[in-house]
Design a protein around this motif. Structure first.
Motif, PDB file in Angstrom:
ATOM      1  N   UNK A 108       5.750   3.840   9.334  1.00  0.00           N
ATOM      2  CA  UNK A 108       6.831   3.631   8.387  1.00  0.00           C
ATOM      3  C   UNK A 108       7.988   4.563   8.743  1.00  0.00           C
ATOM      4  N   UNK A 124       0.842  -1.201   0.000  1.00  0.00           N
ATOM      5  CA  UNK A 124       0.000   0.000   0.000  1.00  0.00           C
ATOM      6  C   UNK A 124       0.879   1.254   0.000  1.00  0.00           C
ATOM      7  N   UNK A 125       1.940   1.202   0.783  1.00  0.00           N
ATOM      8  CA  UNK A 125       2.882   2.327   0.850  1.00  0.00           C
ATOM      9  C   UNK A 125       3.480   2.620  -0.535  1.00  0.00           C
ATOM     10  N   UNK A 146      -2.854   8.817   5.426  1.00  0.00           N
ATOM     11  CA  UNK A 146      -1.512   8.295   5.175  1.00  0.00           C
ATOM     12  C   UNK A 146      -0.461   9.199   5.802  1.00  0.00           C
ATOM     13  N   UNK A 204      -6.429   3.175   4.667  1.00  0.00           N
ATOM     14  CA  UNK A 204      -7.589   3.360   3.789  1.00  0.00           C
ATOM     15  C   UNK A 204      -8.749   3.933   4.609  1.00  0.00           C
ATOM     16  N   UNK A 218       2.441   1.591  -3.649  1.00  0.00           N
ATOM     17  CA  UNK A 218       1.546   1.857  -4.776  1.00  0.00           C
ATOM     18  C   UNK A 218       0.564   2.984  -4.526  1.00  0.00           C
ATOM     19  N   UNK A 219       0.287   3.311  -3.276  1.00  0.00           N
ATOM     20  CA  UNK A 219      -0.760   4.292  -3.046  1.00  0.00           C
ATOM     21  C   UNK A 219      -0.237   5.573  -2.456  1.00  0.00           C
ATOM     22  N   UNK A 220       0.975   5.558  -1.949  1.00  0.00           N
ATOM     23  CA  UNK A 220       1.516   6.801  -1.422  1.00  0.00           C
ATOM     24  C   UNK A 220       2.745   7.246  -2.198  1.00  0.00           C
ATOM     25  N   UNK A 265      -8.291  10.730   2.747  1.00  0.00           N
ATOM     26  CA  UNK A 265      -7.473   9.541   2.676  1.00  0.00           C
ATOM     27  C   UNK A 265      -5.988   9.874   2.747  1.00  0.00           C
TER      28      UNK A 265
END
Lengths: 373, 373
Positions: free
Chosen positions: B372, A82-83, B363, B134, A85-87, B359
């Motif tokens: 992270x 997710x990190x 993150x 999400x 591909x989405x951020x 969203x």
């Protein structure tokens, strides 16, 4: 050529590089180091105890096998994806994932191309069917034979694993023993290696670990065979002891009886100048040149002849073949070339269309073949 | 209102409905039947041995627990999600997934809204962190208390589970025993139920299964306590025997000591008119009305007083409360209302924008909070 911003996504099971076992993590390590050395801007997604010249981004501080056990492997691995591909997608020109099927729902709809190296066997379970739902992805096999169970997807290249030659010392003067190296699992057929040693009257050293699932097999089948003057069981060994055992062996006796996708131990042997006597299944006939860097055997008689003719093989040739075909540089160059190829193709919007068509036809095929009712 | 084309995605562990255990699959069954009865066009994605009035689409012929063991649960579940989101998306107005986090990478980028009912505990492992990546999804909790560990995501509604009243016979004339029902696991505290029975001199029937992981706990702690005239251990029971045990009990003695997200057994008891004596953790204070349909206890003394005052509770009230709050109809109406709500919101394109903003701020928050590095 323009330097690339590359994401390498490693499994979280072991750190990169692994302390002991963990072939995938070791390959990712050498690939990452090689790409950094070539001037690319590499981000390694891996467990926090990894060691790398790249930028490291880690969802967990310690690898799953070493760290606390409360982690769900699937959840933390998905968090890492997710990190990416989405951020962080905009930070990369190309993404190279070693996580196989878990990558698919993330990767197939984004504009940044993903290279998916398949590290495992594809002939078991639903693996092939899952890949078949995403036939347009850029799949890399680690041997041609690995592809056989799933031939209809978009295999872009076979790239053999590679190691830096400096990690293995060439030795032209082996001692008087053959070597069995690996695990005591049924499909590796350790009992055949032992029986061959006894039949040919050759000393055999065995360096192997016993996984919990293999304990019964070891206790019932293998342990009773070990008490023999020709057999020397040295237990589980670390990396440096493994290299010492390899370089001093007359040959690696690899009785494995399953479709090995690659078989790192074979190139480790070659790197030391040690030829490989191996059953002709899986990747073996691609990695070992029969009569040159070892012998490909089918029958018991083949194995016996191979053992008797080991001295006819040139250890120097084994090392040369390793340097030419299985060095880290060769692997890194192959992947680099692939990245540039994909980026060039990706810049033509027409390509996307035909890929979509290909993909939905893949789904249609699966529907027809009855995967789904 | 326009009838909807609805996808229900069930876990593949048990068939729908399950033969024995499997609360989620049972709830999905009643929800699906209820939606079909209301005229919606429902497609149920579940194992092939499921029984349903909806159209059934199955990636595997038998549920994971019953079928052959070579399936990878993650792969076959992902294949089902790939089918829904990448091939059949245009066939649905709304998607309702009971697969929790595995749904997220599929659902968050498509135009068809997804309802995600969370069935499990959210206070363990990385569960909450994964959902936090999400935060804009439409999450449904099965009790308000379930939300506590992950409050910052988009919880759209709490919808309690419901069963058809016809499945449980109301009984106003119980026999003279209390009931412990469930598993022999440490966090359910069966030993406390046994000690309470002995302390209060009441007969206790125990219907419980022993999972392999609980065998040691059972052998060492529970088994020695069972040999007593007040204690009647009847083993693991099937559905009809369970209902008979429930309806004839004076009360359900639910000593569970963990944050139960819902607790189906409590509404099963109420459905028979049987009150519930329960520790005040998790969903218990929401499901049971203290002094009305049971007693919420904290201390040992609370439990003892509750047992002594069981006869003060009206069994008729228990059944009425079940019918009003925990019938399948109530649950189905609640979900149906939610589907229409989401579809209405989804038709305003502005909403999408603000959701995206929400969203990415989620993150950002996680980055700041150090999930992270």
């Amino acid at each position: 050529m323009k330097k690339l911003r590359i994401a390498q996504i490693a499994p979280l099971v072991e750190r990169v590089p692994p302390k002991k076992y963990g072939g995938t993590e070791r390959v990712v390590y050498h690939l990452t180091e090689g790409l950094v050395a070539k001037g690319h801007e590499v981000t390694l997604f891996a467990s926090g105890d990894s060691v790398t010249s790249a930028r490291l981004i880690a969802p967990i501080s310690e690898s799953l096998r070493l760290g606390r056990k409360t982690h769900s492997a699937t959840i933390v691995t998905m968090m890492m994806l997710s990190k990416v591909y989405e951020e962080m997608l905009h930070e990369f020109d190309i993404i190279h994932s070693h996580l196989e099927y878990l990558t698919l729902p993330y990767a197939h709809k984004v504009r940044v191309p993903t290279v998916l190296t398949m590290h495992g066997r594809l002939d078991i379970g639903e693996y092939g069917k899952m890949l078949g739902l995403y036939p347009h992805m850029a799949y890399v096999s680690i041997s041609d034979s690995q592809r056989r169970p799933v031939e209809e997807i978009n295999w872009v290249k076979t790239i053999y694993h590679g190691y830096p030659p400096s990690g293995f010392e060439f030795n032209d003067m082996p001692e008087d023993y053959f070597l069995y190296l690996g695990r005591f699992s049924e499909e590796k057929r350790p009992e055949q290696a032992i029986m061959l040693a006894k039949a040919c009257n050759i000393p055999l050293k065995i360096a192997a670990k016993i996984d919990p699932t293999d304990q019964d097999f070891f206790d019932n089948k293998i342990r009773p065979m070990l008490d023999h003057p020709l057999i020397d069981y040295v237990g589980e060994v670390d990396e440096s002891r493994k290299v010492a055992l390899l370089k001093n062996a007359k040959a690696l006796l690899n009785t494995i009886d399953w479709p090995e996708p690659f078989g790192l131990v074979m190139i480790e042997a070659l790197a030391c100048g040690t030829p490989v006597i191996v059953r002709g299944c899986g990747s073996a006939p691609e990695v070992i040149s029969h009569g040159k860097t070892g012998y490909i055997c089918q029958t018991r008689l083949d194995f016996i002849n191979a053992i008797r003719n080991t001295d006819k093989l040139s250890r120097k040739t084994c090392r040369e073949e390793f340097e030419r075909r299985f060095s880290a540089d060769t692997m890194v160059n192959n992947y680099e070339e692939l990245y540039y190829d994909l980026l060039q193709k990706n810049s033509f919007p027409e390509a996307t269309h035909s890929k979509d068509a290909q993909r939905s036809s893949g789904l249609m095929q699966l529907r027809r073949s009855g995967v789904f009712r």
